[in-house]
Design an enzyme around this catalytic site. Structure first.
Site, PDB file in Angstrom:
ATOM      1  N   LEU A 108       0.806  -1.220   0.000  1.00 27.21           N
ATOM      2  CA  LEU A 108       0.000   0.000   0.000  1.00 27.21           C
ATOM      3  C   LEU A 108       0.840   1.271   0.000  1.00 27.21           C
ATOM      4  O   LEU A 108       0.434   2.299  -0.549  1.00 27.21           O
ATOM      5  CB  LEU A 108      -0.920   0.012   1.228  1.00 27.21           C
ATOM      6  CG  LEU A 108      -2.167  -0.868   1.175  1.00 27.21           C
ATOM      7  CD1 LEU A 108      -2.850  -0.861   2.537  1.00 27.21           C
ATOM      8  CD2 LEU A 108      -3.130  -0.403   0.103  1.00 27.21           C
ATOM      9  N   LYS A 109       2.010   1.217   0.620  1.00 28.75           N
ATOM     10  CA  LYS A 109       2.814   2.427   0.785  1.00 28.75           C
ATOM     11  C   LYS A 109       3.857   2.593  -0.316  1.00 28.75           C
ATOM     12  O   LYS A 109       4.746   3.440  -0.208  1.00 28.75           O
ATOM     13  CB  LYS A 109       3.497   2.413   2.159  1.00 28.75           C
ATOM     14  CG  LYS A 109       2.501   2.465   3.319  1.00 28.75           C
ATOM     15  CD  LYS A 109       3.212   2.542   4.655  1.00 28.75           C
ATOM     16  CE  LYS A 109       2.218   2.504   5.818  1.00 28.75           C
ATOM     17  NZ  LYS A 109       1.303   3.653   5.825  1.00 28.75           N
ATOM     18  N   THR A 110       3.752   1.812  -1.373  1.00 27.90           N
ATOM     19  CA  THR A 110       4.686   1.916  -2.497  1.00 27.90           C
ATOM     20  C   THR A 110       4.006   2.682  -3.625  1.00 27.90           C
ATOM     21  O   THR A 110       3.073   2.183  -4.254  1.00 27.90           O
ATOM     22  CB  THR A 110       5.102   0.515  -2.984  1.00 27.90           C
ATOM     23  OG1 THR A 110       5.664  -0.214  -1.896  1.00 27.90           O
ATOM     24  CG2 THR A 110       6.121   0.614  -4.098  1.00 27.90           C
ATOM     25  N   ASP A 141      -5.472   0.103   5.822  1.00 32.97           N
ATOM     26  CA  ASP A 141      -4.751   1.275   6.345  1.00 32.97           C
ATOM     27  C   ASP A 141      -5.595   2.503   6.017  1.00 32.97           C
ATOM     28  O   ASP A 141      -5.531   3.039   4.921  1.00 32.97           O
ATOM     29  CB  ASP A 141      -3.368   1.376   5.702  1.00 32.97           C
ATOM     30  CG  ASP A 141      -2.552   2.541   6.247  1.00 32.97           C
ATOM     31  OD1 ASP A 141      -3.103   3.337   7.041  1.00 32.97           O
ATOM     32  OD2 ASP A 141      -1.373   2.670   5.876  1.00 32.97           O
TER      33      ASP A 141
END
Length: 339
Positions: A108-110, A141
């Site tokens: 998700l954070k890429t 998230d």
């Protein structure tokens, strides 16, 4: 050799890749800080550089780039070359999106995952399923910047009334789950004030009244919620409304105790009072009151300084130096005006 065994082999051990000349990464003779890649990753990226050099765009390139992305989802060159290969082969982008469904949840954070997805949707021109996918992703998230940013892009890029039609309801549902979700508050501001005028929102004064009522109700429930107070300030700043117009609402939140021991005779629906469970005084409200007095200037500037002093030494000591700076600047301004 069966498929399972073949999958474990390095590319250098696979006969179907024998025609590719791998290109090793140049790291100088004695690199200062060499990166210790795994053999699997080093082998795959060596072959990747080889196919980039030759310009090959074939189905096996998609296999190679997927392997590299799974090893390192931040490898932007692998993402870029994968997209170019998809376009060259005229592959089914719906199938590629299914793969992205898996990878986006895992990473998700890429941001490269989300950028690749954006490129695909620009080609498919089918944004409808994306809002549901984003909503599901946010369950993992709820404050993830990349997920919210992608949602805003979908809405703004396609700018379809159907896409926008339930957006406020969606944000409200997210805030019902977590009223302190700053990402959700930011998205609400984007929808209400930063994305043009939606159908039904042509009366901008009515929109401001609606949003002020919405945020006041949330502050009443959770007064020490910086996100809601920032949203309130954002509305006022956006429409150039003086903070003093909210003084009647803010004052009860700046006091040590609610201004009622018994229920008030008249209930002011426009200015809901803090809940009985509220922890008061609220630092954000105290700061708000100081800003009201500072804007008034003259004698009220000293009242603002007194409030900042209370914040520095009692209510918000962790930012003591900041409040002392505000006091210093206020006294300097007062001295200049007196001269």
């Amino acid at each position: 050799m069966d498929a399972a065994e073949d999958e474990k082999l390095l590319y250098s051990q696979r006969p179907e890749w024998a025609d590719v000349l791998p290109l090793e990464q140049y790291e100088n003779i004695t690199p200062l800080a060499p990166i210790f890649y795994t053999d699997e990753y080093k082998d795959a990226t060596n072959y990747f550089r080889g196919i980039v050099r030759s310009g090959e765009m074939t189905p096996r390139v998609l296999e190679l780039t997927e392997d590299i992305i799974r090893l390192n989802p931040g490898h932007y060159s692998a993402w870029q070359y994968r997209y170019k290969t998809l376009m060259a082969l005229k592959c089914s982008l719906d199938e590629e999106l299914k793969l992205m469904d898996e990878l986006a949840i895992k990473h998700l954070k890429t941001y490269q995952v989300w950028h690749h997805r954006r490129l695909l949707v620009q080609q498919t021109r089918n944004p409808g399923p994306e809002l549901e996918f984003i909503a599901n992703s946010l369950q993992s998230d709820m404050k993830n910047y990349h997920t919210w940013s992608y949602r805003q892009w979908i809405l703004a890029y396609f700018n379809d009334d159907e896409l926008w039609s339930h957006e406020l309801d969606f944000v409200e549902s997210m805030l019902e789950i977590d009223v302190r979700n700053n990402s959700a508050w930011h998205h609400r501001f984007f929808v209400a004030f930063q994305s043009g005028v939606r159908n039904g929102d042509q009366d901008r004064e009515a929109v401001v009244r609606r949003e002020l009522a919405f945020v006041k109700e949330r502050i009443a429930v959770a007064p020490n919620n910086a996100s809601a107070w920032n949203y309130l300030r954002g509305i006022l700043d956006h429409d150039k409304i003086p903070y003093s117009e909210l003084q009647a609402f803010v004052t009860p939140y700046s006091l040590p105790q609610p201004p009622f021991g018994t229920p008030p005779e008249v209930v002011d629906l426009e200015n809901p009072l803090p809940s009985k469970e509220a922890q008061l005084p609220c630092v954000a409200a105290i700061e708000f009151m100081a800003d009201i007095y500072e804007a008034a200037g003259d004698v009220d500037l000293m009242r603002a300084a007194e409030i900042w002093r209370s914040l520095a030494h009692e209510h918000d000591t962790i930012r003591r130096r900041y409040w002392e700076y505000r006091i210093k600047e206020a006294l300097r301004a007062k001295s200049t005006s007196d001269d």
